[in-house]
Design an enzyme around this catalytic site. Structure first.
Site, short mmCIF file in Angstrom:
data_model
loop_
_atom_site.label_atom_id
_atom_site.label_comp_id
_atom_site.label_asym_id
_atom_site.label_seq_id
_atom_site.Cartn_x
_atom_site.Cartn_y
_atom_site.Cartn_z
N SER A 46 0.82 -1.22 0.00
CA SER A 46 0.00 0.00 0.00
C SER A 46 0.85 1.26 0.00
CB SER A 46 -0.89 -0.01 1.25
OG SER A 46 -1.45 1.25 1.45
N GLU A 54 0.14 3.65 1.67
CA GLU A 54 0.18 4.10 3.08
C GLU A 54 1.57 3.88 3.67
OE1 GLU A 54 -2.12 5.46 5.52
OE2 GLU A 54 -2.96 6.13 3.63
N TYR A 100 -1.75 0.11 10.64
CA TYR A 100 -2.00 -0.55 9.35
C TYR A 100 -0.78 -0.44 8.45
CZ TYR A 100 -3.62 -0.98 4.50
OH TYR A 100 -3.74 -1.32 3.17
P1 NAP Z 1 -11.37 -4.64 1.59
O1 NAP Z 1 -12.52 -4.30 0.69
O2 NAP Z 1 -11.36 -4.16 2.99
O3 NAP Z 1 -11.24 -6.24 1.58
C1 NAP Z 1 -10.42 -6.90 2.52
C2 NAP Z 1 -10.66 -8.39 2.38
O4 NAP Z 1 -9.89 -9.07 3.40
C3 NAP Z 1 -12.12 -8.82 2.58
O5 NAP Z 1 -12.42 -9.88 1.71
C4 NAP Z 1 -12.12 -9.31 4.01
O6 NAP Z 1 -13.15 -10.22 4.32
C5 NAP Z 1 -10.76 -10.00 4.05
N1 NAP Z 1 -10.31 -10.25 5.42
C6 NAP Z 1 -10.28 -9.39 6.46
N2 NAP Z 1 -9.84 -10.01 7.57
C7 NAP Z 1 -9.59 -11.29 7.22
C8 NAP Z 1 -9.15 -12.44 7.92
N3 NAP Z 1 -8.88 -12.39 9.24
N4 NAP Z 1 -9.00 -13.59 7.24
C9 NAP Z 1 -9.29 -13.67 5.92
N5 NAP Z 1 -9.74 -12.62 5.20
C10 NAP Z 1 -9.89 -11.45 5.85
O7 NAP Z 1 -9.99 -4.15 0.93
P2 NAP Z 1 -9.67 -3.83 -0.61
O8 NAP Z 1 -9.89 -2.40 -0.83
O9 NAP Z 1 -10.29 -4.83 -1.46
O10 NAP Z 1 -8.08 -4.02 -0.61
C11 NAP Z 1 -7.49 -5.29 -0.91
C12 NAP Z 1 -6.08 -5.33 -0.37
O11 NAP Z 1 -5.31 -4.28 -0.93
C13 NAP Z 1 -5.97 -5.14 1.13
O12 NAP Z 1 -4.88 -5.92 1.58
C14 NAP Z 1 -5.65 -3.66 1.30
O13 NAP Z 1 -4.97 -3.45 2.50
C15 NAP Z 1 -4.76 -3.45 0.09
N6 NAP Z 1 -4.75 -2.12 -0.49
C16 NAP Z 1 -5.91 -1.51 -0.83
C17 NAP Z 1 -5.89 -0.27 -1.44
C18 NAP Z 1 -7.15 0.42 -1.86
O14 NAP Z 1 -7.10 1.63 -2.12
N7 NAP Z 1 -8.27 -0.28 -1.95
C19 NAP Z 1 -4.64 0.34 -1.75
C20 NAP Z 1 -3.48 -0.33 -1.41
C21 NAP Z 1 -3.54 -1.57 -0.80
P3 NAP Z 1 -14.64 -9.69 4.74
O15 NAP Z 1 -15.33 -9.40 3.42
O16 NAP Z 1 -15.19 -10.84 5.47
O17 NAP Z 1 -14.45 -8.46 5.55
O1 F7E Z 2 -9.15 8.01 3.83
C1 F7E Z 2 -9.62 11.43 5.02
C2 F7E Z 2 -8.71 10.51 5.82
O2 F7E Z 2 -10.16 5.92 4.73
C3 F7E Z 2 -8.63 8.87 2.84
C4 F7E Z 2 -7.31 2.00 2.30
O3 F7E Z 2 -7.80 1.32 1.17
O4 F7E Z 2 -6.11 3.54 0.92
C5 F7E Z 2 -7.08 3.46 1.94
O5 F7E Z 2 -6.65 4.16 3.10
C6 F7E Z 2 -8.38 10.24 3.45
C7 F7E Z 2 -7.63 10.21 4.78
O6 F7E Z 2 -8.45 5.83 2.84
C8 F7E Z 2 -12.97 11.03 6.35
O7 F7E Z 2 -8.21 11.20 6.98
C9 F7E Z 2 -11.65 12.66 5.79
O8 F7E Z 2 -6.65 11.20 4.80
O9 F7E Z 2 -10.70 6.64 2.36
P1 F7E Z 2 -9.72 6.55 3.46
P2 F7E Z 2 -6.94 5.71 3.34
O10 F7E Z 2 -6.79 5.96 4.78
O11 F7E Z 2 -6.11 6.53 2.41
C10 F7E Z 2 -4.83 3.00 1.26
C11 F7E Z 2 -3.92 3.14 0.05
C12 F7E Z 2 -4.90 1.63 1.81
O12 F7E Z 2 -3.99 0.83 1.63
C13 F7E Z 2 -6.01 1.35 2.76
O13 F7E Z 2 -6.23 -0.05 2.85
O14 F7E Z 2 -9.65 10.83 3.73
N1 F7E Z 2 -10.98 11.52 5.54
N2 F7E Z 2 -12.85 12.39 6.29
C14 F7E Z 2 -11.77 10.49 5.86
N3 F7E Z 2 -11.59 9.15 5.77
C15 F7E Z 2 -12.61 8.34 6.17
N4 F7E Z 2 -12.47 6.99 6.06
N5 F7E Z 2 -13.77 8.84 6.66
C16 F7E Z 2 -14.01 10.18 6.77
O15 F7E Z 2 -15.08 10.62 7.21
#
Ligand code: NAP
Ligand code: F7E
Length: 335
Positions: free
Chosen positions: A129, A131, A152
């Site tokens: 990520s 992050e 995280y």
């Molecule tokens: P998501 O929608 O939160 O999906 C996470 C998945 O992990 C869900 O299927 C969840 O199951 C499963 N999971 C959670 N805890 C688990 C456990 N204890 N054992 C087995 N499975 C478990 O996340 P996403 O947005 O698809 O992201 C996919 C991956 O990419 C994650 O690793 C995330 O950290 C990473 N990532 C995401 C982003 C982004 O912007 N989306 C960017 C960079 C990296 P449930 O459905 O049961 O909750």
């Molecule tokens: O926040 C701000 C918050 O929770 C984005 C995950 O997929 O991307 C995701 O993490 C920004 C942050 O995503 C609210 O403070 C303001 O600066 O949508 P988010 P994230 O934290 O960037 C990365 C790449 C991952 O890997 C993670 O798995 O938005 N923000 N107001 C808020 N965020 C949330 N959630 N809710 C608010 O009300």
């Protein structure tokens, strides 16, 4: 080809499963046990096991259960493993740091060890990520030093280095996609983009008047998830295991997301958005902006959807889903 996806029920897992099915793969996914159905994102591709010709297989499992993972990998013998499962919410990771470290960090270790223990030759994708860059100034690329700002992100840094280490130590084809934020109509409702697009739909329908957000100044490089799962597949098709930043190269603030989303429904965001400091993070990531030049050069990957189109796709989908819900129809989640 046979793929195993952890996190198949999540946003990315559901799109990736669809992509791999269209490419002719047999797709196996790990689903954790819950007291209610947690596979709704897979509804469009669900296959009834009693009807024959099945290519999507769901297995019960959990990243906390090492022996279960060994048994799964040994039974499935996948050609490719896409490790997407995680506790993926940054704000939640401050409330549940140990759980996040266990699932997001140690879960990766358990899966890598399961591959070794099962003696399976496979390619491994780690969902790393942006992050991990945290406080490192933008733009960020593969050479940018990590400065994680949440439990995280710390867990993801651990998993990133483990992936590199298993490549170096054991010759495993283990690769990292370091992905900037990617969004879609299937994004979890607690992430900021989806929270806004859902609120726009509900405010436009007169069901609520306000939405409370945290830091409006945070900037993110937001892309479209179907583009990003295509990048995951490309990472594992490359001739050697390597690490790639995946990004659009464009960043926008949460405030700008609000402006575009509300304007798309003919609403003035300033009349409806309020702030609540309880959504702030103890340490914030202020600005993520990726440079995906390496992915473009080596993998031939480029994003197809830009910021404004992404916002419109999400708002339109939530408006449509709400209309369907209110009229008693089933919401479409194919997009
Ligand atoms: P998501 O929608 O939160 O999906 C996470 C998945 O992990 C869900 O299927 C969840 O199951 C499963 N999971 C959670 N805890 C688990 C456990 N204890 N054992 C087995 N499975 C478990 O996340 P996403 O947005 O698809 O992201 C996919 C991956 O990419 C994650 O690793 C995330 O950290 C990473 N990532 C995401 C982003 C982004 O912007 N989306 C960017 C960079 C990296 P449930 O459905 O049961 O909750
Ligand atoms: O926040 C701000 C918050 O929770 C984005 C995950 O997929 O991307 C995701 O993490 C920004 C942050 O995503 C609210 O403070 C303001 O600066 O949508 P988010 P994230 O934290 O960037 C990365 C790449 C991952 O890997 C993670 O798995 O938005 N923000 N107001 C808020 N965020 C949330 N959630 N809710 C608010 O009300």
């Amino acid at each position: 080809m046979r793929a195993l996806i952890t996190g198949i029920s999540g946003q990315d897992g559901s799109y990736l499963a669809e992509l791999l099915l269209t490419k002719g793969y047999d797709v196996h996914g790990v689903v954790r046990r819950a007291s209610s159905f947690n596979t709704s994102r897979l509804d469009p591709i669900y296959q009834d096991p009693h009807q024959g010709g099945q290519r999507l297989f769901l297995h019960s499992g959990d990243l906390a259960d090492a022996v279960g993972l060994v048994n799964l990998v040994a039974a499935i013998r996948p050609d490719e493993v896409y490790h997407l499962g995680a506790q993926s919410h940054v704000r939640v990771s401050f409330d549940q740091p140990e759980y996040t470290a266990d699932i997001t960090g140690m879960g990766t270790l358990r899966l890598l060890e399961a591959i070794r223990a099962a003696g399976v030759e496979t390619r491994f994708y780690q969902a790393s990520s942006s992050e991990m860059f945290g406080a490192a100034p933008p733009p960020q690329n593969e050479l940018t030093p990590f400065h994680p700002r949440s439990p995280y992100a710390c867990a993801k840094v651990f998993a990133f280095h483990l992936t590199v280490n298993y490549r170096e130590a054991y010759g495993l084809f283990a690769a990292n996609g370091i992905m900037m934020n990617h969004e879609s109509p299937r994004r979890g409702e607690m992430f900021v983009t989806r929270k806004i697009s859902r609120a726009v739909a509900r405010i436009a329908a007169g069901l609520q008047d306000e939405v409370y957000l945290g830091n409006l100044d945070a900037r993110r490089d937001w892309g479209y998830t179907p583009d990003y799962v295509d990048a995951m597949w490309r990472v594992l098709q490359h001739e050697e295991a390597d690490d790639f930043v995946i990004a659009t190269g464009e960043s926008h603030s949460v405030r700008e997301f609000c402006e575009v989303a509300f304007a798309h429904a003919d609403l003035d965001w300033e009349r409806h958005v309020r702030t609540d400091p309880s959504y702030d993070r103890p340490s914030e990531v202020h600005h993520l902006l990726g440079n995906a030049a390496k992915a473009k050069r080596v993998l031939g990957w480029t994003p197809t959807v830009r910021f404004e189109e992404l916002v419109r796709i999400m708002v339109d989908a939530d408006v449509e889903a709400l209309e369907a819900e209110m009229s008693g129809r089933t919401a479409r989640i194919e997009r």
